[in-house]
Design an enzyme around this catalytic site. Structure first.
Site, mmCIF file in Angstrom:
data_model
loop_
_atom_site.group_PDB
_atom_site.id
_atom_site.type_symbol
_atom_site.label_atom_id
_atom_site.label_comp_id
_atom_site.label_asym_id
_atom_site.label_seq_id
_atom_site.Cartn_x
_atom_site.Cartn_y
_atom_site.Cartn_z
ATOM 1 C CB CYS A 27 29.263 31.040 58.337
ATOM 2 S SG CYS A 27 30.817 31.908 58.067
ATOM 3 C CB SER A 51 33.867 18.176 55.458
ATOM 4 O OG SER A 51 33.110 19.141 54.782
ATOM 5 C CB CYS A 96 36.247 27.541 56.977
ATOM 6 S SG CYS A 96 34.493 27.216 57.203
ATOM 7 C CB SER A 106 34.927 15.808 49.849
ATOM 8 O OG SER A 106 35.520 17.084 49.853
ATOM 9 C CB SER A 107 34.018 18.663 44.775
ATOM 10 O OG SER A 107 33.549 19.709 45.578
ATOM 11 C CD GLU A 146 26.889 30.783 51.003
ATOM 12 O OE1 GLU A 146 27.721 29.869 51.191
ATOM 13 O OE2 GLU A 146 27.184 31.861 50.452
ATOM 14 C CG HIS A 190 25.085 25.804 48.229
ATOM 15 N ND1 HIS A 190 25.042 26.364 49.484
ATOM 16 C CD2 HIS A 190 26.140 24.960 48.223
ATOM 17 C CE1 HIS A 190 26.052 25.876 50.199
ATOM 18 N NE2 HIS A 190 26.731 25.021 49.458
ATOM 19 C CG HIS A 233 25.244 25.587 54.259
ATOM 20 N ND1 HIS A 233 26.483 25.977 53.834
ATOM 21 C CD2 HIS A 233 25.197 24.239 54.077
ATOM 22 C CE1 HIS A 233 27.161 24.910 53.426
ATOM 23 N NE2 HIS A 233 26.413 23.840 53.573
#
Lengths: 274, 274
Positions: free
Chosen positions: B92, B258, B12, B214-215, B122, B120, B70
């Protein structure tokens, strides 16, 4: 036969408050009808010398004006103040609130969205407090046509359904960075409806008292009929029909938002006498 | 065989920006892994002398720390500042925003609701900026247990789905007078998914590049398979199988959030050579 009144019925808080204020203002005139019930307007005239004027130009210096629950537009208030008319403000506090919010938010640079009917006096009044961009919408289609900026504040007409408000609000949240959502919906109408629904499940005859052309009253009748097929709409005790109550055990009574208590009490008394 | 890349894939905006910043900071160390991809972390170490430290105590005065996308907790930032560590802030901008909102709104007396995962990084960072009441929730059940006051501000973890955010927000709006809703969701994940969905409809073989655990990548694979049964997940060009491409006309390529561009380019080149 037993008689039971719905847990909520008739006038809302704002209308009760306005009537009480009017009863204390002999010689005053309301600007527009205080409620949609001619019998109550007559009673205020005959018993309390409170008359009705429909035009701002009819008010003169030292007159006393009663502002009704819907509120009025800001420039109309200015006209009355300039004329030095004495103002008795019976604007419902639930309507004053969105007026204040709209003024404050637009002064802070928010674009204002009002969910409501542009032609309704309440919304005309609320809208008039905006100092910047303000838009009145009823549907998402209307909303999509509006060139809104990033910061948005949104209020709703007090009598709207929360589900419909959320539909518009969700569209705004999805498409904008900040949406300041004020829940200005008043539950009075829905409380009357919920109470009518609950009572109709117990009762074997339901009497709904209110104007035959009142959409509010007709909605109560339709809700009552869902659970109690013997549900009848009357405007006053004169409309009662003895045959309705034959072999009935529990008579439920409810009333539209413009039905004064004294009419409801009269009907209750007449049914008791059957 | 033709090859087509998805319209959106891979890193991203925030991760691209962080990598670029890291490449300009020889001798620095990231606090925590910059992305969930060991090959990329190795590349930064070997080519740009950017190392990885997982504990705050490892940083000393005059060290250079890169804060990852994050963000970090406010008190951790204070520790780094107190130690006079040089800070390269790659948080970010889509994460800085909710941090600022939470700080500003709680200073203004709003109760803060954060829609996200309490564990998390973030969310730990965003939450740490609150100066008053702050609650992190994922479900309406959790929300209902919170003793919120009348004025509420709400933000979301950047990677959450808007539909789920709206469910919580609608509950808040229905039960509270004022809800200040900030749409802090970033669409990058969903743009990659939408692009994979569109490309899979055209392609007769789909290659999804990313971590097998990785989900995010697994979700892309499952979306691709909906329209293109010959969809395969690989971590790098070494995983390619020639038989997949037999008699195929269009090979679509996408990559998880990623997956660095240089791995994607290598895979594309290898498929071209088939």
């Amino acid at each position: 036969m037993k008689i039971k009144l719905a847990e909520n019925y008739g006038f809302c808080f704002g209308v009760k408050r306005a009537i009480k204020m009017a009863e204390n203002e002999h010689g005053a005139a309301t600007y527009g009808p205080l409620i949609h019930n001619n019998k109550e307007i007559d009673r205020l005239k005959v018993n309390f010398d409170v008359s009705l004027k429909n035009d701002l130009s009819e008010f003169e210096s030292a007159d006393k004006v009663i502002i009704r629950t819907h509120g009025i537009e800001k420039n109309e208030l200015q006209v009355l103040n300039d004329k030095k008319v004495n103002i008795v403000d019976a604007t419902c506090p639930y309507v004053t609130k969105p007026q204040q919010i709209v003024e404050e938010m637009s002064l802070k640079g928010y674009d204002i969205v009002i969910f409501g009917d542009e032609e309704h006096p309440e919304i005309k009044g609320v809208k008039s407090y905006a100092q910047g961009n303000v838009y009145v919408v009823l549907t998402q289609d209307e909303l999509e046509l509006i060139p809104l900026r990033e910061k948005i504040a949104v209020v709703a007409q007090t009598t709207r359904k929360i589900e419909n408000y959320l539909t518009l609000v969700n569209h705004l949240i999805t498409h904008h960075k900040e949406v300041r959502v004020f829940n200005t919906i008043c539950n009075a109408t829905f409380e009357n409806q919920d109470a009518a629904r609950a009572l109709a499940k117990e009762a074997d005859v339901m009497i709904v008292i209110g104007g035959k052309n009142s959409s509010n009253t007709k909605q109560l009748l339709s809700i009552a009929k869902e659970s109690c097929k013997d549900s009848f709409l009357i405007e006053s005790s004169e409309d009662l029909d003895l045959t309705w109550f034959k072999d009935k055990k529990l008579c439920g009574i409810t009333a539209g938002a413009s039905t004064p208590d004294w009419i409801i009490m009269d009907v209750t008394q007449q049914i008791k006498n059957i």
